[in-house]
Structures are given as structure tokens and as C-alpha cells.
Write an enzyme that holds these catalytic residues in place. Structure first.
Site, PDB file in Angstrom:
ATOM      1  N   SER A  60     -14.105 -16.965  14.641  1.00 42.28           N
ATOM      2  CA  SER A  60     -15.488 -17.112  15.128  1.00 42.28           C
ATOM      3  C   SER A  60     -15.980 -18.471  14.657  1.00 42.28           C
ATOM      4  O   SER A  60     -16.271 -18.638  13.470  1.00 42.28           O
ATOM      5  CB  SER A  60     -16.393 -16.026  14.539  1.00 42.28           C
ATOM      6  N   LYS A  82     -19.650 -14.438  21.233  1.00 42.06           N
ATOM      7  CA  LYS A  82     -19.586 -13.914  19.860  1.00 42.06           C
ATOM      8  C   LYS A  82     -20.911 -14.162  19.126  1.00 42.06           C
ATOM      9  O   LYS A  82     -21.392 -13.308  18.377  1.00 42.06           O
ATOM     10  CB  LYS A  82     -18.416 -14.569  19.121  1.00 42.06           C
ATOM     11  N   LYS A  93     -22.615 -17.462   8.026  1.00 41.39           N
ATOM     12  CA  LYS A  93     -21.842 -18.494   8.746  1.00 41.39           C
ATOM     13  C   LYS A  93     -22.072 -18.367  10.254  1.00 41.39           C
ATOM     14  O   LYS A  93     -22.354 -19.356  10.940  1.00 41.39           O
ATOM     15  CB  LYS A  93     -20.348 -18.317   8.386  1.00 41.39           C
TER      16      LYS A  93
HETATM   17  P1  NAD Z   1     -10.351 -14.427   5.688  1.00 45.84           P
HETATM   18  O1  NAD Z   1     -11.057 -15.428   4.862  1.00 45.84           O
HETATM   19  O2  NAD Z   1      -9.983 -13.097   5.105  1.00 45.84           O
HETATM   20  O3  NAD Z   1      -8.992 -15.078   6.286  1.00 45.84           O
HETATM   21  C1  NAD Z   1      -8.859 -16.418   6.689  1.00 45.84           C
HETATM   22  C2  NAD Z   1      -7.504 -16.925   6.250  1.00 45.84           C
HETATM   23  O4  NAD Z   1      -7.349 -18.286   6.711  1.00 45.84           O
HETATM   24  C3  NAD Z   1      -7.328 -16.973   4.717  1.00 45.84           C
HETATM   25  O5  NAD Z   1      -6.201 -16.189   4.348  1.00 45.84           O
HETATM   26  C4  NAD Z   1      -7.118 -18.471   4.413  1.00 45.84           C
HETATM   27  O6  NAD Z   1      -6.192 -18.690   3.367  1.00 45.84           O
HETATM   28  C5  NAD Z   1      -6.592 -18.999   5.737  1.00 45.84           C
HETATM   29  N1  NAD Z   1      -6.795 -20.439   5.926  1.00 45.84           N
HETATM   30  C6  NAD Z   1      -7.923 -21.171   5.708  1.00 45.84           C
HETATM   31  N2  NAD Z   1      -7.736 -22.455   6.056  1.00 45.84           N
HETATM   32  C7  NAD Z   1      -6.461 -22.551   6.524  1.00 45.84           C
HETATM   33  C8  NAD Z   1      -5.687 -23.624   7.056  1.00 45.84           C
HETATM   34  N3  NAD Z   1      -6.188 -24.864   7.170  1.00 45.84           N
HETATM   35  N4  NAD Z   1      -4.425 -23.365   7.447  1.00 45.84           N
HETATM   36  C9  NAD Z   1      -3.902 -22.121   7.334  1.00 45.84           C
HETATM   37  N5  NAD Z   1      -4.578 -21.062   6.835  1.00 45.84           N
HETATM   38  C10 NAD Z   1      -5.853 -21.280   6.434  1.00 45.84           C
HETATM   39  O7  NAD Z   1     -11.264 -14.230   6.981  1.00 45.84           O
HETATM   40  P2  NAD Z   1     -11.259 -12.978   8.009  1.00 45.84           P
HETATM   41  O8  NAD Z   1     -12.208 -11.927   7.527  1.00 45.84           O
HETATM   42  O9  NAD Z   1      -9.850 -12.620   8.348  1.00 45.84           O
HETATM   43  O10 NAD Z   1     -11.997 -13.653   9.264  1.00 45.84           O
HETATM   44  C11 NAD Z   1     -11.342 -14.562  10.131  1.00 45.84           C
HETATM   45  C12 NAD Z   1     -12.281 -14.878  11.292  1.00 45.84           C
HETATM   46  O11 NAD Z   1     -12.574 -13.655  11.989  1.00 45.84           O
HETATM   47  C13 NAD Z   1     -13.643 -15.446  10.832  1.00 45.84           C
HETATM   48  O12 NAD Z   1     -14.049 -16.440  11.740  1.00 45.84           O
HETATM   49  C14 NAD Z   1     -14.559 -14.238  10.874  1.00 45.84           C
HETATM   50  O13 NAD Z   1     -15.923 -14.587  11.085  1.00 45.84           O
HETATM   51  C15 NAD Z   1     -13.988 -13.478  12.054  1.00 45.84           C
HETATM   52  N6  NAD Z   1     -14.258 -12.036  12.027  1.00 45.84           N
HETATM   53  C16 NAD Z   1     -14.164 -11.331  10.859  1.00 45.84           C
HETATM   54  C17 NAD Z   1     -14.456  -9.967  10.858  1.00 45.84           C
HETATM   55  C18 NAD Z   1     -14.380  -9.162   9.567  1.00 45.84           C
HETATM   56  O14 NAD Z   1     -14.864  -8.022   9.560  1.00 45.84           O
HETATM   57  N7  NAD Z   1     -13.787  -9.675   8.500  1.00 45.84           N
HETATM   58  C19 NAD Z   1     -14.834  -9.314  12.045  1.00 45.84           C
HETATM   59  C20 NAD Z   1     -14.878 -10.049  13.235  1.00 45.84           C
HETATM   60  C21 NAD Z   1     -14.586 -11.420  13.216  1.00 45.84           C
END
Ligand code: NAD
Length: 293
Positions: free
Chosen positions: A94, A169, A237
Site C-alpha cells: 500500500s 486502497k 502511513k
Molecule cells: P511488514 O513490515 O511486516 O513487512 C514488510 C517486509 O519488507 C519486512 O519483512 C521488511 O524487512 C521488508 N523490506 C523492507 N524494505 C525492503 C527492501 N528494500 N528490500 C527487501 N525487503 C524489504 O509489513 P506488512 O504488514 O507485511 O505490510 C506490507 C504492506 O501491506 C504494507 O504496505 C501494508 O500497509 C500493507 N497491508 C498490511 C496489512 C496488515 O494487516 N498487516 C493489511 C493490508 C495491507
């Protein structure tokens, strides 16, 4: 077909697992998190975003926000350093719609087709493979990746050109935030008036005020359980991206701005890592009651 998966966090890890379970061959990478459980399931591990891209026909990214996607795709040893022309990059993070458009243009200059495909549903639906996926971008590329996305989501809808997925979104996140705030305000009032909040929930959930948000969040509030779920800091965010996008378009979003400030105050009060249902804590403090069973 080889699928590259970048970003193995709360959402990306179970999504990648569902693709492996569906029989796809995966190469995975996360800058910080381990990929050993995915390797144990049959995925190959790569040492950089570039290495993922060099081995993949389709690349999926699931990263926190716009700067992370920029770094992973455009940065040193990034996706565009390794990707072959015609590769399809599906960013499921997102992020700001304008960032999707900017990264897509840079990808296009290297012959890579980028789609933006954020999701709604959170970790439980990522695990079940029942996410709602909203996609923007090229129609032919969409047709190619749709069967892959259907292994992670129960609904996959193309909403327009690149950036339209993230606009959708943002609309979703505004509605969820305002809905939690409305539920919080109303349930604090009912509790302070001496009416049992569980009875209020049972009385109104089937009527016009009922919602998926109410069904998911009121039971958490009644239990005083603010374990995420979806963290307040992630919602901040998304609302920041909504405010920036709205203001760039000269659209005023006063209710979004109000709920953003409530979330900021909760973050300042050390609740940034709580589920967004903890919005009720703000209203509870104002009224001096707790909405509990
Ligand atoms: P998270 O922080 O758990 O996972 C993100 C991952 O990306 C981490 O493991 C991090 O190490 C990795 N990362 C960061 N920079 C990187 C790079 N340059 N190269 C490679 N890896 C890298 O986040 P999440 O909860 O999995 O969310 C991911 C996306 O999904 C976000 O945009 C969030 O808003 C969206 N989202 C989350 C949820 C939820 O309930 N958690 C629901 C819907 C949407």
C-alpha cells in the site's frame, strides 16, 4: 514460470506460502527477515532484489511504503538492475498512487511492466488466501497475472490504470478509519449512558449501521484486546498518503484529517503498535468510561 517474491513480512510471508502451495516455483528475498521457512517449503533464496529479478518472469513486492518500494525497485542491486524486458512487476504494497506511477514509468523505460495491486483483509486473509485485491495497470499484463493473484485473494478487480489500485486502497483505508472512529464514539456514548455495549452490538449489527468493521472490531474492543491486526502506525502511513494525495488534487478531507490526529495522539501515547481498534481508547479517555463486556 518463475515468480520472484520480495518482502516476507506479516503479509508477504503467508502470501508467498500460498503460491508455493498452489504449485508455483518461487525465488524469495527480504532485506531483513529470514526466508528459511519458505526455502524449507521449496522456494529458492536470493541474496538481493536484483538476484530475484534476474531469475523471475513475474515479480511480486510486498513492502511497507513508497520509499521501500523505490529502494527495492530503483535502488542499487534493485529489481530494475536484474529484470529482463517483458518482466511483470506486481507491487502489492500500500503506497502513494503518485509513487506507483513514478516507479512504473522508470520500469517502463527498462521494458518492465508494473502493476499496482494493494490488498485489503489483513493477516488472517493473507493466510487463508482470501484477500481483496484492487489492481491498476496494463490490461494484458493483468490477464497474465490474474491466475497468480487468485491464489492469494478471493476477489481480484482491475480498477483502472497504474496508480488506480492504490487510490482504491486509500478510499478503503479512509472508510475503515472513519468507521472505527464512528463505532468508538457511539459505543462510548452508549456505555456512559448505562447501556450494556454488548447488547448494543447485538441489537444494531444486523441493521443499517452494521458493517464488516463493526463485526471485526467491536468484539476486540469488548475484550479490551488491542493486539494487532492492523497497527495504528500502519494506518497513519495510509492516512498520510491519503492526505497527500487529496491535497495534491485540491480535495479537502476533514474527517480523515480529524481521525489522523486522533491516531497521532495515540501513537504519542505509546499505542502505535496497537490494533487500530484502540481508537476507542481516545474516546474512552474523553468520557471516563471503558467499553467492555
Ligand atoms: P511488514 O513490515 O511486516 O513487512 C514488510 C517486509 O519488507 C519486512 O519483512 C521488511 O524487512 C521488508 N523490506 C523492507 N524494505 C525492503 C527492501 N528494500 N528490500 C527487501 N525487503 C524489504 O509489513 P506488512 O504488514 O507485511 O505490510 C506490507 C504492506 O501491506 C504494507 O504496505 C501494508 O500497509 C500493507 N497491508 C498490511 C496489512 C496488515 O494487516 N498487516 C493489511 C493490508 C495491507
Amino acid at each position: 514460470m518463475k515468480i520472484g517474491f520480495i518482502g516476507l513480512g506479516i503479509m508477504g510471508r503467508p502470501m508467498a506460502k500460498n503460491l508455493i502451495k498452489a504449485g508455483y516455483s518461487l525465488v524469495v528475498y527480504d532485506k531483513f527477515a529470514s526466508s528459511s521457512d519458505l526455502v524449507a517449503l521449496g522456494a529458492d533464496a536470493a541474496a538481493s532484489n536484483k538476484e530475484v529479478a534476474a531469475q523471475s518472469d513475474v515479480i511480486i513486492t510486498m513492502l511497507p511504503n513508497s520509499p521501500h518500494v523505490r529502494e527495492a525497485v530503483l535502488g542499487d542491486n534493485g529489481v530494475l538492475d536484474g529484470a529482463k524486458p517483458e518482466t511483470i512487476l506486481v507491487d502489492m504494497s500500500s503506497i502513494a498512487p503518485a509513487a506507483s506511477q513514478e516507479i512504473c514509468a522508470a520500469a517502463k523505460a527498462k521494458g518492465v511492466i508494473m502493476l499496482d495491486a494493494p490488498v485489503s483483509g489483513g493477516e488472517p486473509k493473507a493466510i487463508d488466501g482470501t484477500l481483496a485485491i484492487m489492481l491498476g495497470g496494463d490490461e494484458t499484463a493483468f490477464a497474465t497475472v490474474k491466475p497468480i493473484l487468485e491464489k492469494m485473494g478471493s476477489s481480484v478487480v482491475r480498477v483502472g490504470d497504474i496508480g488506480a489500485g492504490n487510490v482504491t486502497k486509500l478510499a478503503n483505508q479512509i472508510i475503515v478509519a472513519l468507521n472505527i472512529a464512528a463505532v468508538s464514539e457511539a459505543f462510548v456514548l452508549a456505555t456512559k449512558a448505562g447501556v450494556n455495549p454488548e447488547a448494543v452490538f447485538n441489537a444494531i449489527k444486523g441493521g443499517l449501521a452494521g458493517s464488516t468493521v463493526m463485526n471485526a472490531k467491536v468484539p476486540m474492543i469488548l475484550d479490551g484486546n488491542f493486539k494487532p491486526g492492523f497497527r495504528i502506525e500502519l494506518h497513519i502511513k495510509d492516512l498520510q498518503n491519503a492526505l497527500d494525495t487529496a491535497h495534491d488534487l485540491h480535495v479537502a478531507v476533514p474527517l480523515t484529517a480529524g481521525v489522523m490526529e486522533i491516531m497521532q495522539s495515540l501513537k504519542a501515547d505509546d499505542m502505535g503498535a496497537c490494533d487500530h481498534s484502540a481508537l476507542v481508547r481516545h474516546y474512552e479517555k474523553l468520557a471516563g468510561v471503558e467499553v467492555r463486556k
